[in-house]
Design an enzyme around this catalytic site. Structure first.
Site, PDB file in Angstrom:
ATOM      1  N   TYR A 137      44.808 -14.490 -58.142  1.00  0.00           N
ATOM      2  CA  TYR A 137      44.129 -13.865 -59.285  1.00  0.00           C
ATOM      3  C   TYR A 137      44.682 -12.452 -59.500  1.00  0.00           C
ATOM      4  CZ  TYR A 137      40.214 -11.951 -62.014  1.00  0.00           C
ATOM      5  OH  TYR A 137      39.439 -11.356 -62.981  1.00  0.00           O
ATOM      6  N   ILE A 143      31.057  -7.886 -62.574  1.00  0.00           N
ATOM      7  CA  ILE A 143      30.167  -7.766 -63.739  1.00  0.00           C
ATOM      8  C   ILE A 143      28.883  -8.548 -63.483  1.00  0.00           C
ATOM      9  CG2 ILE A 143      29.934  -8.147 -66.232  1.00  0.00           C
ATOM     10  CD1 ILE A 143      32.134  -6.097 -65.538  1.00  0.00           C
TER      11      ILE A 143
END
Ligand code: SER
Length: 332
Positions: free
Chosen positions: A148, A178
């Site tokens: 990633y 988040i």
């Protein structure tokens, strides 16, 4: 480069954690018909599907992406489609394909169709074990140890390349973890910081997959949406950076998060059973220096851990009482 007006926006990954809330906010601001939501597989909620145009698009399929841009006369793409860190370690080739091929498809279309802008988020995953962990600078070592992270460093470089080589207006920001009460995240290392709230409400206990002392940068969704739209709307001429803005809001350990929840739910207990995601978390920063974002486009977060926790628990409690704690795609 003359800045073109943004009237019609396409959001890829619009059914995801951030995409779903971003799309609804953009529809408020730009007009519902002017924001096309794209999903790949997950069913959109009724609200997302019925509040404006929706298309099934896989970002790795450039022809479908091009047809969709043409059909809706799109002039900006917000590329939220991504495979996150934990899923990426289970299927690294898929992470590369979606995150890099998907992005280069959007950048190529921006060049070919002369779009006004491409915005693609990056992540704190671009950093690695050799990066300074505290107050991580804007310009620093980028040697991630996850696919990633590798794909997001590549994405930042691609955005900057298309800016300087092709004059494409490409922008991006490094999201921290988040947290939101609406759509659940999927496949990320920071997902524990969302799950913990749901389990606190639902069961009064949570088994956390990172250690109590694990400290990471985090952000509440309203700040994430604000950061994304503020960067999107910033004057291109005022930007020195393009694809790689650090953005910070708060930083806390898993234990501090649990303690904050306990202020409202005193009987809440947490067990710590680290799994493979611990090593990923350990390779990321604790806190972020976001002075470039503050200087170049006025970034300023609003939520700290206390304010976020009050809002999260109030929202989830209301839904739990209504029997709708977990939301999922509900349209056909
Ligand atoms: N939330 C992401 C993840 O955990 C980081 O950008 O993978």
């Amino acid at each position: 480069m003359a800045k073109k007006a943004i009237k019609k926006i396409l959001v890829t990954g619009a059914v995801g954690q951030i995409g779903s809330e971003l799309t609804l906010e953009l529809r408020q601001r730009y007009g519902a018909e002017n924001v096309v939501a794209c999903g790949r597989k997950t069913k959109p909620t009724k609200e997302l599907k019925e509040s404006g145009p929706f298309e099934w698009v896989d970002v790795t399929e450039v022809e479908k992406l091009r047809d969709t841009c043409r059909k809706h006369s799109i002039d900006a793409i917000i590329n939220m489609a991504a495979i996150l860190s934990a899923t990426g370690e289970k299927n690294p080739q898929l992470a590369w394909h979606v995150n890099v091929t998907g992005l280069i498809n959007t950048l190529e279309l921006a060049r070919e169709l002369e779009l006004a802008q491409v915005l693609c988020p990056s992540s704190i995953a671009v950093f690695g074990p050799s990066t300074p962990r505290k107050n991580t600078p804007q310009e620093t070592i980028l040697k991630p140890t996850t696919m990633y992270g590798v794909s997001k460093v590549t994405g930042e470089l691609l955005c900057d390349y298309y800016v300087q080589r092709h004059g494409v207006d490409a922008r991006g920001l490094r999201y921290p973890g988040i947290i939101s009460a609406e759509t659940l995240p999927g496949g990320g290392t920071t997902d524990y910081a969302v799950e913990i709230y749901y389990k606190a409400i639902e069961e009064g206990r949570y088994t956390c997959f990172v250690e109590e002392g694990t400290r990471l940068p985090m952000m509440y969704m309203p700040d994430c949406i604000k950061a994304t739209i503020d960067l999107m709307e910033a004057d291109f001429a005022s930007l020195e950076h393009h694809g790689d803005f650090n953005v910070g809001a708060m930083s806390f350990s898993a234990g501090e998060l649990a303690a904050e929840i306990r202020k409202q739910i005193p009987e809440f207990t947490v067990a710590y059973e680290p799994d493979f995601r611990q090593a990923i978390a350990d390779s990321w920063p604790e806190s972020i220096d976001d002075s470039a974002a503050r200087k170049e486009w006025g970034w300023q977060p609003s939520y700290d851990l206390g304010a976020m926790t009050k809002d999260m628990l109030a929202k989830l409690r209301t839904r739990h009482e209504a029997g709708t704690l977990y939301r999922s795609g509900e349209s056909d």
